[in-house]
Write a protein that holds these residues in place. Structure first.
Motif, PDB file in Angstrom:
ATOM      1  N   CYS A   1       0.833  -1.205   0.000  1.00  8.79           N
ATOM      2  CA  CYS A   1       0.000   0.000   0.000  1.00  8.79           C
ATOM      3  C   CYS A   1       0.870   1.258   0.000  1.00  8.79           C
ATOM      4  N   ILE A   2       0.515   2.181  -0.898  1.00  6.39           N
ATOM      5  CA  ILE A   2       1.287   3.418  -0.977  1.00  6.39           C
ATOM      6  C   ILE A   2       0.508   4.588  -0.375  1.00  6.39           C
TER       7      ILE A   2
ATOM      8  N   LYS B   1      -6.882   6.203  -2.778  1.00  5.04           N
ATOM      9  CA  LYS B   1      -7.885   5.885  -3.798  1.00  5.04           C
ATOM     10  C   LYS B   1      -9.073   5.118  -3.194  1.00  5.04           C
ATOM     11  N   CYS B   2      -8.764   4.126  -2.394  1.00  2.97           N
ATOM     12  CA  CYS B   2      -9.833   3.307  -1.820  1.00  2.97           C
ATOM     13  C   CYS B   2     -10.724   4.130  -0.895  1.00  2.97           C
ATOM     14  N   VAL B   3     -10.078   5.025  -0.141  1.00  3.28           N
ATOM     15  CA  VAL B   3     -10.851   5.872   0.776  1.00  3.28           C
ATOM     16  C   VAL B   3     -11.856   6.691  -0.036  1.00  3.28           C
ATOM     17  N   GLU B   4     -11.383   7.121  -1.180  1.00  3.05           N
ATOM     18  CA  GLU B   4     -12.180   8.000  -2.019  1.00  3.05           C
ATOM     19  C   GLU B   4     -13.350   7.264  -2.677  1.00  3.05           C
ATOM     20  N   ILE B   5     -13.094   6.051  -3.180  1.00  6.97           N
ATOM     21  CA  ILE B   5     -14.143   5.420  -3.988  1.00  6.97           C
ATOM     22  C   ILE B   5     -15.119   4.549  -3.195  1.00  6.97           C
ATOM     23  N   CYS B   6     -14.746   4.136  -1.993  1.00  4.08           N
ATOM     24  CA  CYS B   6     -15.627   3.205  -1.281  1.00  4.08           C
ATOM     25  C   CYS B   6     -16.916   3.907  -0.867  1.00  4.08           C
ATOM     26  N   PRO B   7     -18.066   3.387  -1.281  1.00  2.00           N
ATOM     27  CA  PRO B   7     -19.327   4.056  -0.926  1.00  2.00           C
ATOM     28  C   PRO B   7     -19.727   3.794   0.530  1.00  2.00           C
ATOM     29  N   TYR B   8     -19.034   2.891   1.206  1.00  2.00           N
ATOM     30  CA  TYR B   8     -19.507   2.454   2.532  1.00  2.00           C
ATOM     31  C   TYR B   8     -18.615   2.884   3.693  1.00  2.00           C
TER      32      TYR B   8
ATOM     33  N   GLU C   1     -10.086  -3.872  -6.859  1.00  2.00           N
ATOM     34  CA  GLU C   1      -9.794  -3.817  -8.290  1.00  2.00           C
ATOM     35  C   GLU C   1      -9.216  -2.470  -8.673  1.00  2.00           C
ATOM     36  N   ALA C   2      -9.659  -1.438  -7.970  1.00  2.00           N
ATOM     37  CA  ALA C   2      -9.206  -0.095  -8.331  1.00  2.00           C
ATOM     38  C   ALA C   2      -7.815   0.219  -7.784  1.00  2.00           C
ATOM     39  N   CYS C   3      -7.363  -0.511  -6.815  1.00  2.00           N
ATOM     40  CA  CYS C   3      -6.089  -0.181  -6.172  1.00  2.00           C
ATOM     41  C   CYS C   3      -4.955  -0.208  -7.182  1.00  2.00           C
ATOM     42  N   PRO C   4      -4.210   0.889  -7.306  1.00  2.00           N
ATOM     43  CA  PRO C   4      -3.169   0.948  -8.343  1.00  2.00           C
ATOM     44  C   PRO C   4      -2.016  -0.018  -8.081  1.00  2.00           C
ATOM     45  N   VAL C   5      -1.806  -0.409  -6.830  1.00  2.00           N
ATOM     46  CA  VAL C   5      -0.683  -1.310  -6.555  1.00  2.00           C
ATOM     47  C   VAL C   5      -1.163  -2.691  -6.113  1.00  2.00           C
ATOM     48  N   LYS C   6      -2.433  -2.930  -6.293  1.00  4.84           N
ATOM     49  CA  LYS C   6      -3.032  -4.225  -5.933  1.00  4.84           C
ATOM     50  C   LYS C   6      -2.682  -4.644  -4.498  1.00  4.84           C
ATOM     51  N   ALA C   7      -2.828  -3.710  -3.617  1.00  4.92           N
ATOM     52  CA  ALA C   7      -2.473  -3.986  -2.226  1.00  4.92           C
ATOM     53  C   ALA C   7      -3.654  -4.531  -1.431  1.00  4.92           C
TER      54      ALA C   7
END
Lengths: 496, 222, 459, 138, 308
Positions: free
Chosen positions: A34-35, A39-46, A75-81
């Motif tokens: 994880c870098i 991104k995940c914080v931004e896109i997760c609706p929940y 799937e969206a994670c750029p580094v597949k973390a």
């Protein structure tokens, strides 16, 4: 919020779990790759992920909807973390009647006040029969529109009048088609009891004390308390009967039909012993049945006794479901009862021999149609209120049993699940419930606070009401009364 | 907390060699936290020692037990009636624990199994770092919360020395230069002016020089 | 309370760590060593009392855990997880489920009825006995308070047959053949399981248990030498072929075909009673009728260990018993024969349910092994060492465990009978009207519900 | 090495590995007679160092762990932690002079999983080559 | 025996000072010191004697200084706080002064882990700053630490080291200021190869008005080979050798690298002479004292001025 005939429903207030790690169906693992790009914080609706001091952490695994997610972070994670998996802890919970989906969705309802929209089956369990094989059927053209409060049933009336005899007793209307079933002081903690009663008060309904006496702490809620007269007569006194508007005779209970109540010695603490006028540490058995009742006539004497002490009180008769449950119901009516409360065999919350839980008397799904038919044929169906209980877990179960012929239902286990019962079945012995719900241990009891508990129960029932209104809307009904006995609204998967 | 590391098995075996009945005694406090002498490590060490003994055909009895604290009398006395059955106790306590057990059970041989290291911080999973030398005269305020005495290789109170490069210590590039940390921290919290003055020589008498230190708190005594 | 109403139990500790459902996964790595760790707060002190049984590699954290999940939900680093122990999940088979096995262990250990809270967790119904519910009385039937001391519930049953009607001679006295019955205090007989290797120790322990319970142990004629002499009256040797009847026994079991005259068999044996064993195969009701007519007064019907017909796994013994009972009733000779059923009697509830379906008594077989901590792993059949060293079980312990199990079942039988308002086990036989059957009830309740039509949606 | 010596290996395996069912377990134990003792565990991360040590101390000439493939642990990290614990045990037994090869771990491959039965055979083989455990000999 | 440091007099007199470094032998033979003294005599104004440099055990610095004095050279006694506590340090200052040593350079010292006694206890009772302050107190107030009066004060010129190339740059000047305020009168710097950074440091020091408060002597070290350059860059703490210097060394054949090194050194000195605030140079020709003469000569710094 909703105004129905002047009654104001309580507000839903998000009330999260008491525990640090709420359990959900999925878990996300964040690897060291994880870098912290966010991104995940931004896109997760929940709101599953959060950024904490420059690191992204999975804060709320339990809110993840897994494969149902429209914006999958892994799937969206750029580094597949991120890796998504089923939560193995989820899988070990629950049982056939309360599979993990149902437990967790009830927890969600108790937290948010609405049914989970994705990822969880909140309507049926996995028992493979009865409610779990029944489905509500909606006619063609009743396309689902349950967005917001705009649907047809949004304003549907869920209230039920309990006195149908038209006698001098109280004219009581409950605002929701359910009230709280009896759980005694001793089997559950005073905090649990108060949470339930407080929630019942807010919801314009009732909650029963069970057979362990009527603690003084309940005084402020007397208007919404049903007190129980059970075979053990623990804590029953004239003044307790005079305090309430509804008195319930407990002849039998679904958890252990044909057996008396049973409180194991471990749970008879000084407080419980005082309330029950018993000895600390000794088990308490209630006899079965009432030793003063061997006939309908004896039963009538019982009812008359209550009416003499508290003439305005409604009398409810709680019975189990033997083969002749229909006769019992009619007998109760003629003895003067206002409510016949049928407690089916698969329900109950208290300690019971395993053999009795499973094998004695019939499930409520069979008993209600039988009683409904018999009372109808006898011409007295509209003179008595039929309350069903015993394994009613969801708003869908409520709708189904009402369609089978009940007027209202009585709930026990779901309340406890709202308080985060995990159904480990170990409430009966030792210090009692490790999660502080069904316990008399002073330390464990404090795990549940009154405000938290009451709000959780209010939230869960608010979700139930929303669901019931949505169902009524889809059925084109304006009131829950319209659903009573509407067998055609149901199908059974085995006979269709 | 106090950190420690287990001694090499070889050394432990040598020290316990003269004894036939040995109690391997763990401690549930600091050394459990740094995974050196807790219940689990104690069980592992005892198991390994038993195996080693059996391999060498030594007729010894090795058993293990862990108490909550080896440095508090009330916990140590729980060993009464247990400890007497053994020839020696192999203690996985810190130096203080070993000595406390030895003091209370004055007739029993107590052997240390750990090397006591330092007062440290759990920096990360499996990583402990030294933070404090217990000087008895804390000056962390002046140094922005980073102790130069514990964390600068040369204990400079007016550093950094000329060996600091890119924030690393000259002794080992793995070591962050304490003075770099001090300057960075003070820079962030607006306290750089604290470094303008020359800090006088440390009064080490508060740490050593008068025999073992002690703290007496009459208000705490019975 | 008179002895016949009570089975005396006393705790008999497990010899081995039981395999329990819980599997805790508690990682140390990353542990923050919280001052007030969730492990320290465990209500069941699971972590505090932790110990490892190195012989079986069974960790006590699993055995003591009661699945409250508080540690799972409280650990700040989420280092604790739960699972079902794979060894638990692998025990037994679909019928002898891990749940049944562990409940038998509990009962054999404590002699107590399994009690739990929070309602029934199981499926709505199932095959065989799981598709019936027993009735209960509400307010209009006589009470029972047997187990609480006021009125006694009798669980005694008779083995043997009576004539349909009494015959009187001219002297006014009863004439006709002498009515001979064997009285046992509870409708449960013990039986050595077939196809398992049973050590003499165990036979001996079981025989003592049979004596203590006042019932019989059916045992191979060759194995019975292991039983103490004093237990002989409580043994029922299984005589295959022309084995001579051992002395001192009251009843033998025979596999002779029903065609052979019962009396001709008896003449060659000292035992006064013969129990005829018939396999529960299709058409069992006719064969039972034939045997009864041939004069056999005790008939043992043997179903498969999973409670089904031996020749048709799709048919359950529940239906077989009902058919046999109804056949005898219709023939008017129900009282001239005692029906004992075996196979698949795994839970206390199977006893009253068998009786309600029409049996007079049941044989308990595999459950007797499970009471001795058997895991039904089948290793003995593969010549692998027994994980619980069954051959080393001491006879007094075996006897205690079996008495505990049957004592617990007896108490549960009382619960069921009490709920029904029945005070005599003999009265329960064939009382199908005091039971509810899933097939009938479900159909009659639900078959006339709504129909799913074109364009309908269901939820 | 005495001729009548039969190696005993303890094999701890994640229940999710191929061939890890109960019937297979019995078949393996039968096939290798008294040489293989198999312990299914819900996750290899459940295995503690003390489990391996106790096996070596009490009855086993070797103790092995079979885990699910890397990255497919149901608990995410169980098998990688098992690997670290195994290394700890290896270091510890080596420090007392026991062959490090008496403990080992196989992470199943997701492409070509090897049946537990075959792995057990290999474990027994490698222990046969090392010989009886000096811990148990006496 | 003169009472005042010759080095101080030169610097006070506005001369561009030249000092060199001399490492005492790993043995007890004073001849080794005398040989080096011969090489440096007349070429430099004062000779620094290192104190167990790089934590390797050598002849004591005070003893070697005394040998130099006997040969007519002016020594600069280097003292590190690594090996002695405040009692020993102060006592040695008194002893050195008594022996006629007039210059003391107060240092922290290389860490003991680098030397041949890595298991030694690092004392570090005082740090270099506190030591400077202590020496100043002894000289100016005539008291030791804690205020106790001496019967007679030592007479020493107090020096300190500075490394313009270590991090953090801004703080380097703060530290210089602290050393000066603690009592340092002359500063010898780490070897200069990165002129740019040195100039920056000097300008920062100028901003703080430090150039007037102490004499700064720029340190130089002639490189013997490209290998040495690389080693120093990578392995020696606090050393900053830019890549073009290494390239330049690499560009010449091995046998000419020593000459190239001297060439670079001379160029550096010439550049330093032009920088305002640089009051002299300090040549650290490590075990290569015979190069010093050539360097000083080629830099046009001979003959050395005389003082009375």
């Amino acid at each position: 919020m909703n105004r129905d005939g002047g009654f104001e429903f309580p507000l839903v207030k998000r009330t999260p779990s008491r525990f640090r790690n709420p359990i959900g169906k999925y878990r996300l693992n964040r690897s060291t790759a994880c870098i912290a790009c966010g991104k995940c914080v931004e896109i997760c609706p929940y709101g599953v992920h959060s950024m904490v001091k420059g690191k992204v952490v999975v804060r709320n695994h339990y809110l993840c909807v897994g494969e149902d997610c429209p914006n999958p972070c892994h799937e969206a994670c750029p580094v597949k973390a991120l890796a998504l998996r089923r939560n193995p802890d989820f899988a070990v919970m629950g049982d056939f009647r309360w599979p993990p989906d149902l437990i967790v969705s009830t927890w969600r309802m108790a937290e948010f006040g609405q049914a989970p929209d994705k990822g969880l089956e909140y309507r049926i369990g996995e028992s493979g029969g009865g409610f779990d094989k029944l489905r509500i059927v909606f006619g063609p053209g009743k396309a689902e529109d349950d967005s917001g409060d705009k649907h047809e049933g949004a304003k549907a009336d869920l209230g039920v009048k309990l006195n149908r005899r038209g006698d001098n007793a109280h004219r009581i209307r409950i605002e929701v088609p359910f009230y709280g079933g009896g759980m005694s002081y001793g089997s559950v903690s005073i905090n649990t009891m108060l949470s339930r009663v407080k929630a019942a008060t807010a919801l314009g309904t009732f909650c029963c004390t069970g057979e362990g006496g009527y603690p003084d702490e309940l005084k402020p809620y007397d208007e919404h308390v049903i007190t129980q007269v059970a075979t053990g007569l623990f804590g029953v006194r004239e003044e307790t009967i005079q305090r309430v508007k509804i008195v319930e005779f407990k002849y039998a209970q679904g958890a252990k039909p044909g057996l008396g109540g049973h409180l194991l010695g471990d749970k008879v603490t000084p407080g419980v012993a005082r309330m029950r006028e018993a000895v600390v540490g000794y088990p308490l058995f209630s006899p079965f049945p009432f030793h003063s009742v061997y006939s309908v006539e004896d039963h009538k004497k019982h009812v008359d006794w209550i009416k003499a002490i508290n003439p305005k009180a409604l009398v409810s008769v709680k019975v189990s479901t033997p083969t002749d449950v229909d006769m019992v119901a009619v007998g109760s009516y003629y003895a003067g009862a206002h409510i016949i409360h049928l407690d089916g065999s698969y329900g109950g919350t208290g300690a019971a021999p395993d053999i009795a839980k499973k094998n004695i008397a019939m499930p409520i799904e069979y008993a209600v149609p039988k009683v409904h038919r018999f009372l109808t044929e006898e011409g007295v169906r509209d003179k008595i209120t039929v309350v069903a209980s015993g394994g009613i877990r969801t708003p869908h179960d409520v709708a189904k049993i009402i369609a089978l012929g009940a007027d209202a239902v009585c709930i026990g286990t779901a309340d406890l699940v709202a308080l985060e019962c995990i159904r480990c079945h170990n409430c009966e012995s030792g210090r009692g419930c490790a999660r502080g719900i069904a316990t008399t241990d002073p330390e464990l009891m404090d795990l549940v606070s009154l405000d938290w508990g009451a709000q959780r129960i209010v939230n869960m029932y608010s979700a139930w009401c929303k669901e019931l209104r949505r169902i009524l809307g889809r059925l084109g009904m304006k009131s829950i009364r319209e659903l009573v006995g509407k067998r055609e609204c149901l199908i059974h998967l085995d006979y269709n | 907390m106090i950190t420690a590391e287990q001694k090499p098995i070889k050394e432990i075996r040598e020290t316990i060699a003269p004894y036939r009945k040995i109690l391997v005694l763990g401690c549930g406090s600091c050394v459990a936290e740094c995974a050196a002498g807790g219940e689990k490590e104690t069980a592992m060490l005892a198991s390994a020692l038993r195996m080693a003994a059996r391999m060498n055909k030594e007729d010894v009895l090795i058993e293990d037990k862990t108490i909550d604290r080896q440095c508090v009398r009330d916990f140590i006395v729980q060993l009464e009636g247990v400890i007497e059955a053994y020839d020696a106790v192999l203690s996985l306590g810190c130096g203080a624990g070993v000595q406390a057990v030895a003091e209370i059970f004055s007739d029993t041989t107590i052997i240390p199994a750990l090397n006591t290291e330092f007062l440290g911080q759990t920096k990360d999973q499996g990583l402990w770092t030294e933070n404090c030398v217990g000087c008895g005269d804390c000056m962390l305020y002046y140094f922005g919360g980073v102790c130069p005495l514990a964390r600068c290789s040369k204990q400079l109170m007016n550093g950094p020395c000329g060996g600091s490069r890119e924030g690393r210590c000259e002794v080992d590039p793995e070591i962050p230069c304490a003075w770099q940390l001090i300057i960075d921290r003070l820079g962030r919290i607006g306290g750089l002016e604290r470094l303008g003055k020359v800090y006088p020589a440390k009064d080490w008498s508060k740490k050593q020089g008068r025999g073992p230190r002690k703290i007496v708190r009459e208000d705490q005594q019975r | 309370m008179p002895a016949k109403y009570l089975v005396h139990t006393s705790p008999a500790a497990n010899r081995f760590e039981p395999i329990t459902k819980s599997g805790i996964i508690a990682w140390e790595e990353g542990c923050l060593k919280c001052a007030v760790c969730v492990k320290k707060r465990c209500v069941y002190k699971v972590y505090e009392k932790r110990g490892l049984n190195p012989r079986q590699m069974i960790d006590s954290i699993d055995n003591l855990c009661m699945n409250c999940l508080r540690c799972v939900q409280g650990c700040p680093r989420e280092l604790i997880h739960k699972s079902i122990s794979p060894e638990y999940a692998a025990m037994g088979d679909d019928y002898w489920s891990p749940d049944i096995i562990s409940k038998i262990w509990y009962q054999a250990q404590t002699g107590k009825i399994p009690v739990s809270g929070a309602g029934y967790p199981g499926p709505f119904s199932g095959p065989g006995f799981d598709s019936m519910w027993t009735d209960m009385s509400e307010i209009v039937r006589p009470t029972r308070d047997g187990i609480h001391g006021r009125e006694y519930i009798s669980t005694a049953v008779d083995l043997g047959g009576t004539e349909g009607a009494l015959c009187f001679g001219e002297d006014g006295l009863v004439s006709g053949p002498e009515i001979r019955l064997l009285d046992i205090p509870l409708p449960i007989l013990l039986r050595m399981p077939v196809s398992r290797k049973i050590s003499p120790n165990i036979i001996s322990g079981w025989a003592v248990a049979a004596k203590r319970l006042g019932t019989f142990l059916a045992v191979g004629a060759e194995e019975m030498v292991a039983a103490p002499e004093s237990c002989r009256p409580f043994l029922m040797p299984i005589l295959d072929g022309e084995v001579a009847c051992p002395e001192g026994v009251r009843v033998v079991e025979s596999t002779f075909s029903a065609e052979k005259d019962a009396n001709s068999f008896k003449s060659g044996n000292d035992a006064r009673f013969v129990c005829l064993r018939l396999p529960m195969n299709t058409g069992i009701e006719e064969r039972v009728l034939a045997a009864a007519r041939a004069g056999f007064s005790i008939i043992h019907i043997e179903a498969s260990p999973n409670g089904s017909f031996l020749d048709d796994p799709g048919k359950t013994m529940k239906d077989g018993i009902r058919a046999v009972h109804l056949g005898l009733v219709e023939a008017g000779i129900r009282d001239s024969v005692t029906i004992i059923v075996s196979g698949g009697i795994a839970m206390a509830e199977h006893v009253p349910k068998s009786l309600i379906c029409g049996a007079d008594a049941v044989f308990v077989d595999l459950a007797l092994l499970v009471a001795l901590e058997c895991r039904l792993c089948g290793r003995c059949d593969m010549d692998l060492p027994c994980p619980v060293e069954m051959d080393k079980a001491p006879p007094p312990w075996v006897a205690k465990r079996v008495v505990n199990l049957i004592g617990a079942w007896h108490n549960q039988l009382l619960e069921i009978m009490g709920a029904m308002g029945i005070r005599d086990a003999r009265r329960m036989r064939g009382e199908a009207g005091r039971a509810m059957f899933f097939e009938e009830l479900d159909k009659s309740t639900f078959q006339d519900l709504g129909r799913r039509e074109e364009g309908c949606e269901i939820e | 090495m005495s001729l009548d010596w039969v190696p005993v290996v303890a094999v701890f395996y994640c229940k999710n590995v191929p061939g890890g069912g109960e019937e297979e377990r019995h078949a393996i134990e039968k096939r290798y007679k008294g040489s293989a003792r198999l312990y299914p565990i819900p996750c290899s991360g459940r295995l503690d160092a003390i489990h391996l040590l106790k096996a070596l101390e009490e009855f086993a000439d070797g103790a092995y762990v079979v885990t699910c493939p890397h990255g497919s642990c149901r608990y995410f990290e169980g098998n990688s932690w098992a690997a670290k614990r195994l290394e700890t045990v290896r270091r510890l037994i080596e420090s007392i002079g026991l062959e490090g090869a008496r403990v080992g771990m196989v992470a199943e491959s997701s492409e070509e999983p090897i049946d537990l039965s075959i792995l057990t055979g290999e474990f027994i083989n490698s222990i046969s080559k090392i010989g009886p455990s000096p811990v148990l000999k006496s | 025996m003169k009472d005042e440091s010759r080095l101080k007099q030169l610097l006070d007199g506005g001369h561009f000072a030249v000092t060199a470094e001399c490492g005492p032998p790993k043995g007890a033979d004073p001849g080794a010191v005398l040989r080096k003294a011969g090489l440096l005599k007349e070429k430099v104004d004062a000779v620094n004697v290192t104190d167990n440099q790089t934590a390797i055990v050598r002849m004591s610095s005070i003893a070697a200084c005394t040998v130099l004095l006997s040969a007519g050279l002016e020594p600069v006694l280097q003292m590190v706080v690594r090996d002695r506590n405040r009692i020993a340090l102060q006592s040695d200052v008194l002893g050195a002064s008594a022996l006629g040593i007039r210059n003391i350079l107060c240092l922290s010292g290389d860490h003991q882990s680098f030397g041949n006694q890595p298991s030694a206890l690092g004392v570090f009772d005082l740090d270099s700053m506190q030591f400077i302050e202590a020496v100043r107190g002894m000289r100016d107030a005539g008291t030791i630490m804690g205020g106790e009066q001496l019967t007679s004060a030592p007479a020493v010129f107090i020096g300190a080291a500075a490394n313009p190339f270590a991090d953090p740059l801004e703080f380097r000047v703060v530290r210089l200021a602290k050393k000066i305020s603690a009592g340092a009168e002359f500063i010898q710097t780490q070897c200069i190869y990165n002129m740019e950074r040195f100039k920056k440091w000097i300008s920062l020091a100028e901003d703080r008005g430090l150039l007037e408060k102490a004499y700064i002597l720029g340190g130089v070290t002639p490189l013997k080979s490209a290998g040495m350059a690389k080693y120093m860059k990578n392995k020696v703490a606090g050393m900053d050798i830019p890549d073009d210097v290494i390239k330049r060394m690499d560009a010449v054949p091995k046998e000419r690298q020593r000459q190239e090194g001297i060439g670079i050194c001379v160029e550096t000195i010439l550049a330093l002479k032009e920088i305002k605030g640089v009051k002299g140079i300090h040549i650290m020709a490590i075990e290569w004292e015979d190069a010093v003469g050539e360097i000083v000569e080629r830099a046009g710094l001979l003959p050395r001025p005389k003082v009375d």
